[in-house]
Design an enzyme around this catalytic site. Structure first.
Site, PDB file in Angstrom:
ATOM      1  N   SER A  56       0.853  -1.186   0.000  1.00 26.60           N
ATOM      2  CA  SER A  56       0.000   0.000   0.000  1.00 26.60           C
ATOM      3  C   SER A  56       0.884   1.230   0.000  1.00 26.60           C
ATOM      4  O   SER A  56       2.058   1.165   0.389  1.00 26.60           O
ATOM      5  CB  SER A  56      -0.893   0.002   1.255  1.00 26.60           C
ATOM      6  OG  SER A  56      -1.524   1.251   1.441  1.00 26.60           O
ATOM      7  N   TYR A  94      -2.081  -0.807  10.838  1.00 27.21           N
ATOM      8  CA  TYR A  94      -2.098  -1.061   9.396  1.00 27.21           C
ATOM      9  C   TYR A  94      -0.820  -0.533   8.737  1.00 27.21           C
ATOM     10  O   TYR A  94      -0.200  -1.229   7.925  1.00 27.21           O
ATOM     11  CB  TYR A  94      -3.334  -0.408   8.765  1.00 27.21           C
ATOM     12  CG  TYR A  94      -3.508  -0.725   7.300  1.00 27.21           C
ATOM     13  CD1 TYR A  94      -4.100  -1.921   6.904  1.00 27.21           C
ATOM     14  CD2 TYR A  94      -3.074   0.154   6.311  1.00 27.21           C
ATOM     15  CE1 TYR A  94      -4.263  -2.227   5.560  1.00 27.21           C
ATOM     16  CE2 TYR A  94      -3.238  -0.143   4.967  1.00 27.21           C
ATOM     17  CZ  TYR A  94      -3.827  -1.330   4.598  1.00 27.21           C
ATOM     18  OH  TYR A  94      -3.970  -1.631   3.264  1.00 27.21           O
TER      19      TYR A  94
END
Length: 339
Positions: free
Chosen positions: A195, A208
């Site tokens: 990501s 995350y």
């Protein structure tokens, strides 16, 4: 004198690397054979499965949700049937796109396995089943991911551990399971779907971001290890997309005046860009390309300057609406269940 000569050689190789990187956009994409995708039951994993199916790959789909994984497999089989019909209509030995098949259409199959990649032993046992029932995997797409959606001090420890296990640690287990045969054959491809939050971070999603930074670090170190071992037949691709509109971060918003210029990515576009990178053996793809600039600026600017940019873009608290929605949904579920 020797070090000066070596410096010029290194400079030439660096410049040549730029030339090769640019040339990859002109390279004809390669077909892939046996491809394993984690988190294939939905989102990007499902789209990756459909894209690899269109390129006549034999697919191995892993997901913790058996039903959604089977739904993906059904879509893949539909694509296989369409390709077989096109090939039959075009005549023997001719593929639908005018190229010779890597795998005959009759051999195109999809295998599904229910696997919790956050559990090491589950990964190793499922990998052994794959080797026995399917054969060796040549393309490994580490795609499975989760998000807790809680501020750090409100996030239960087990959810933090779960995020780290699925988003980061699982990459170790799957790679350890399938890399040995790739090394033996000096052939394979490992894809890490990370990501943009593995390159730079934002507030409210510490677990995350940490897991994605870990996945990026793992991937880069693995890539260097393969180069050091001179295993040039094993390719690696790191995929770092901006916010993707899969519903995973529903509610996440940047500044409304900026959002039209930097909207969430369509999942189909994100996967097509990633597939282009994978099929042409690009080592990394950031989508959109603006993410390269953001990463570069984060590396050279003082932290306070980065904070100012975040505040201007509305990226400093972009996750807060998402977290609030998650909290509201949790409260509603608890009320519904009488907790």
């Amino acid at each position: 004198m020797n070090i000066l000569l070596e410096f010029f050689v290194v400079t030439f190789r660096v410049l040549w690397a730029f030339v090769l990187a640019a040339a990859k956009w002109l390279v004809r994409p390669k077909e892939k054979s046996v491809c394993l995708i984690t988190g294939a039951g939905s989102g990007l994993g499902r789209l990756f499965a459909l894209e690899f199916a269109r390129r006549r790959a034999l697919l191995v789909l892993w997901d913790i949700n058996t039903q959604s994984n089977e739904e993906t497999a059904g879509m893949v089989r539909h694509i296989y049937r369409e390709m077989a019909e096109e090939a039959a209509a075009a005549g023997p030995g001719v593929a639908g796109d005018g190229e010779k098949d890597v795998l005959p259409h009759c051999n195109l199959q999809v295998y599904t396995y229910t696997c919790d990649v956050g559990k090491r032993e589950n990964v190793y046992l499922t990998a052994e089943r794959v080797r026995k029932e399917v054969g060796e995997v040549s393309v490994l797409v580490n795609n499975a991911g989760v998000v807790s959606g809680h501020h750090l001090l409100e996030c239960p420890d087990e959810l933090i551990e779960r995020t780290m296990m699925v988003n980061c640690h699982a990459h170790f287990w799957t790679t350890k399971a399938f890399l040995p045969k790739m090394l033996e054959m000096n052939h394979g491809h490992i894809v890490t779907v990370a990501s943009s939050l593995g390159l730079f971070s934002t507030a409210g999603v510490e677990d995350y971001c940490a897991s994605k930074f870990g996945a990026v670090g793992f991937h880069e170190s693995l890539s260097h290890e393969l180069k050091a071992a001179e295993k040039d037949g094993i390719k690696t691709t790191l995929v770092c997309p901006y916010l993707v509109d899969t519903g995973m971060f529903r509610g996440c918003r940047i500044r409304k005046e900026i959002e039209p210029f930097l909207p969430p990515l369509k999942p189909e576009y994100c996967v097509k860009q990633a597939m282009r990178a994978i099929l042409t053996d690009q080592p990394m793809i950031c989508t959109p390309r603006l993410m390269y600039m953001v990463t570069f600026m984060k590396s050279i600017l003082p932290f306070e300057a980065v904070v100012c940019m975040y505040r201007f873009l509305g990226a400093d608290k972009c996750m807060y609406p998402f977290i609030a929605q998650r909290k509201q949904a949790t409260n509603n579920n608890e009320a519904k269940n009488g907790i």
